[in-house]
Design a protein around this motif. Structure first.
Motif, PDB file in Angstrom:
ATOM      1  N   CYS A  88     103.642  93.808  75.673  1.00  0.00           N
ATOM      2  CA  CYS A  88     103.236  94.385  76.765  1.00  0.00           C
ATOM      3  C   CYS A  88     102.302  93.700  77.486  1.00  0.00           C
ATOM      4  O   CYS A  88     102.418  93.301  78.564  1.00  0.00           O
ATOM      5  CB  CYS A  88     102.773  95.841  76.486  1.00  0.00           C
ATOM      6  SG  CYS A  88     102.087  96.678  77.930  1.00  0.00           S
ATOM      7  N   MET A 107     111.482  95.760  73.430  1.00  0.00           N
ATOM      8  CA  MET A 107     110.600  95.448  74.354  1.00  0.00           C
ATOM      9  C   MET A 107     109.046  95.698  74.224  1.00  0.00           C
ATOM     10  O   MET A 107     108.326  94.887  74.604  1.00  0.00           O
ATOM     11  CB  MET A 107     110.930  96.385  75.615  1.00  0.00           C
ATOM     12  CG  MET A 107     110.464  95.920  77.053  1.00  0.00           C
ATOM     13  SD  MET A 107     111.115  97.172  78.080  1.00  0.00           S
ATOM     14  CE  MET A 107     110.270  96.785  79.625  1.00  0.00           C
ATOM     15  N   CYS A 114     106.557 100.174  77.766  1.00  0.00           N
ATOM     16  CA  CYS A 114     107.754  99.744  78.647  1.00  0.00           C
ATOM     17  C   CYS A 114     107.493 100.056  80.044  1.00  0.00           C
ATOM     18  O   CYS A 114     107.717  99.460  81.108  1.00  0.00           O
ATOM     19  CB  CYS A 114     109.093 100.395  78.049  1.00  0.00           C
ATOM     20  SG  CYS A 114     109.281  99.737  76.342  1.00  0.00           S
ATOM     21  N   LEU A 316     113.473  99.900  77.473  1.00  0.00           N
ATOM     22  CA  LEU A 316     113.160 101.135  77.683  1.00  0.00           C
ATOM     23  C   LEU A 316     113.909 102.261  77.009  1.00  0.00           C
ATOM     24  O   LEU A 316     113.207 103.009  76.249  1.00  0.00           O
ATOM     25  CB  LEU A 316     112.484 101.502  79.149  1.00  0.00           C
ATOM     26  CG  LEU A 316     112.282 102.937  79.213  1.00  0.00           C
ATOM     27  CD1 LEU A 316     110.919 103.127  78.638  1.00  0.00           C
ATOM     28  CD2 LEU A 316     112.181 103.269  80.882  1.00  0.00           C
TER      29      LEU A 316
END
Length: 373
Positions: A88, A107, A114, A316
C-alpha cells in the motif's frame, strides 16, 4: 518513456529484490520488447551492486531514496515485489508522483489498504495493475474458454489443491509482513474459481489446521475453504505450507470436466485434461516467460491508455474474500461477502507468450520458499 528503434518503451524500476524478483522478474525484461529495466530499489547494498552489474543498470536506490527514484524522471512505472505489508505505502507514493504501478499479489493486507491504493491511482490518473500473471497464461485461459463455451455443460463445482513446503524463517511464515497460506497461495485458488466461474462468491467458510511445528507459530499450516457462488455453485480448495508440491484444479460440469496440472506454476509445463462423455483429451502448454508477458501487457496498457484487466478492483475482491475467510476461521461460521462488480474478466484474447528463460540467475541474498529452485 524511451523510444528505441522508433518504438516506445516503458521504463521500470523494480522495487524489492527478493527471490521472485531476482529469479523471475529481472530476467523477464529481456523478453518484454516494450519494457526496459532502468532502476533497482533495495535496502541491501550487495544486491544493488551485484544485480546492477549483472543487468547493466546504472541507477540504484535504497528504500530511503525511493522518493528520489520516483521524481528522477528516469522511470515511468514501478514493479512492486515487496513484502505484502508494504504494498500500500509504496503504491500510493508512486501514484502521488504520477508513476504507474504493477503490484504483486496480494494487493495489500486489508480491504481498507486496497481502497487507499485504488483512490490514489484514480486521483493521480495512473494505471494500477495487480500481478495476476495467470490472466495472460495460455493453459489457464484455455480452461476459461472451455468453461465459458459450456463444453463441459453447466459448471457446477471447482476443486483445487495448492501445497508446498516452506522452510522455517521464510517471510511467508511471518504474520506481520502478511504471510499465511491464504494470502500467499490460497489467493491463486480463489482467483481461479472466480475467473473460471466468471462470478463472485456470496458466502465463504474456512477452517485452518497446524500440527504444532515451530515454523507455524505465527501462521496456519494449512487451510480448507468453501466458496458459494451464485446459481448454487461451489468452489472448494485446500492450501498448505506443510505438504508436498502440488498445484492443480478441476472444474466439473454437467457433461464433463477440465483439469489442470501445475495450474499455478510460474515456470515449466501446464497440462490440461478435458474429459467429455468419458473421453479425455490432453493438451500441453510449454514453458514460457510469464513475467515477460505481464510486463508486455502492462506496458501496452500504458502506451495505449487502456485499463488493465487485473485491476485494483480485482485485487480488492480477493483481499475482501481472504479477510472474510479469516473471520470464518475465527468464528467457526460462514461469512456473507459482498464483492465489487467486475466489468472485465480474463479471456483468451489476453494470451501472451514469450520465450522461457533458459538459465536461472544466481541469487544474491535470497532463497525460494523451500530453499531451492
Amino acid at each position: 518513456m524511451r523510444a528505441t528503434n522508433g518504438k516506445q518503451k516503458i521504463r521500470y524500476a523494480v522495487v524489492g529484490l527478493g527471490w521472485f524478483a531476482q529469479e523471475a522478474a529481472l530476467p523477464a525484461f529481456a523478453h518484454a520488447e516494450n519494457s526496459e529495466l532502468v532502476a533497482l530499489v533495495s535496502d541491501d547494498p550487495l544486491k544493488r551492486e551485484e544485480l546492477s552489474q549483472q543487468y547493466g543498470i546504472e541507477h540504484t536506490y535504497s528504500y530511503e531514496e525511493y522518493e528520489d527514484c520516483l521524481i528522477s524522471g528516469l522511470v515511468d512505472a514501478v514493479y512492486i515485489a515487496l513484502p505484502n505489508h508494504l504494498h500500500c505505502e509504496y503504491t500510493v507514493r508512486a501514484a502521488n508522483q504520477a508513476i504507474h504501478v504493477l503490484c504483486e499479489k496480494p494487493m495489500a493486507m486489508t480491504e481498507k489498504e486496497c481502497d487507499i491504493m485504488n483512490k490514489a491511482a484514480n486521483d493521480n490518473a495512473i494505471k494500477l495493475m495487480i500481478a495476476y500473471r495467470l490472466h495472460l497464461e495460455p493453459g489457464n485461459l484455455r480452461a476459461v474458454e472451455i468453461v465459458r463455451s459450456r463444453q463441459i455443460g453447466e459448471p457446477r463445482l471447482f476443486n483445487s489443491v495448492f501445497s508446498q513446503q516452506v522452510e522455517e524463517g521464510n517471510i511467508r511464515l511471518q504474520e506481520h509482513t502478511g504471510g499465511g497460506t491464504l494470502y500467499d497461495i490460497g489467493i491463486y485458488c480463489i482467483n481461479a474459481a472466480r475467473y473460471l466461474f466468471q462470478d463472485e462468491p456470496t458466502e465463504v467458510f474456512a477452517v485452518a489446521a497446524s500440527k504444532g511445528e515451530e515454523r507455524f507459530n505465527e501462521v496456519e499450516e494449512m487451510t480448507s475453504v468453501i466458496l458459494r457462488f451464485p446459481h448454487e455453485r461451489l468452489a472448494t480448495f485446500t492450501c498448505s505450507f506443510g505438504g508436498a508440491k502440488v498445484s492443480n484444479y478441476q472444474v466439473v460440469g454437467t457433461k464433463g470436466d477440465i483439469r489442470l496440472e501445475s495450474a499455478y506454476a510460474w515456470q515449466g509445463e501446464i497440462k490440461n485434461y478435458l474429459t467429455i462423455n468419458g473421453e479425455t483429451q490432453e493438451s500441453t502448454f510449454g514453458p514460457h516467460d510469464q513475467l515477460a508477458a505481464e510486463f508486455t501487457y502492462f506496458s501496452d496498457c500504458i502506451l495505449q491508455n487502456r485499463d488493465p484487466e487485473p485491476s485494483g478492483i480485482e485485487g480488492l475482491n480477493d483481499v475482501h474474500i481472504i479477510e472474510s475467510l479469516y473471520q470464518s476461521i475465527e468464528t467457526g461460521q460462514p461469512v456473507q461477502v459482498n464483492n465489487y462488480d467486475r466489468d472485465q474478466r480474463p479471456t483468451s484474447d489476453q494470451t501472451i507468450k514469450r520465450p522461457a528463460v533458459e538459465e536461472k540467475p544466481e541469487l544474491i541474498h535470497a532463497a525460494p520458499p523451500a530453499g531451492k529452485s
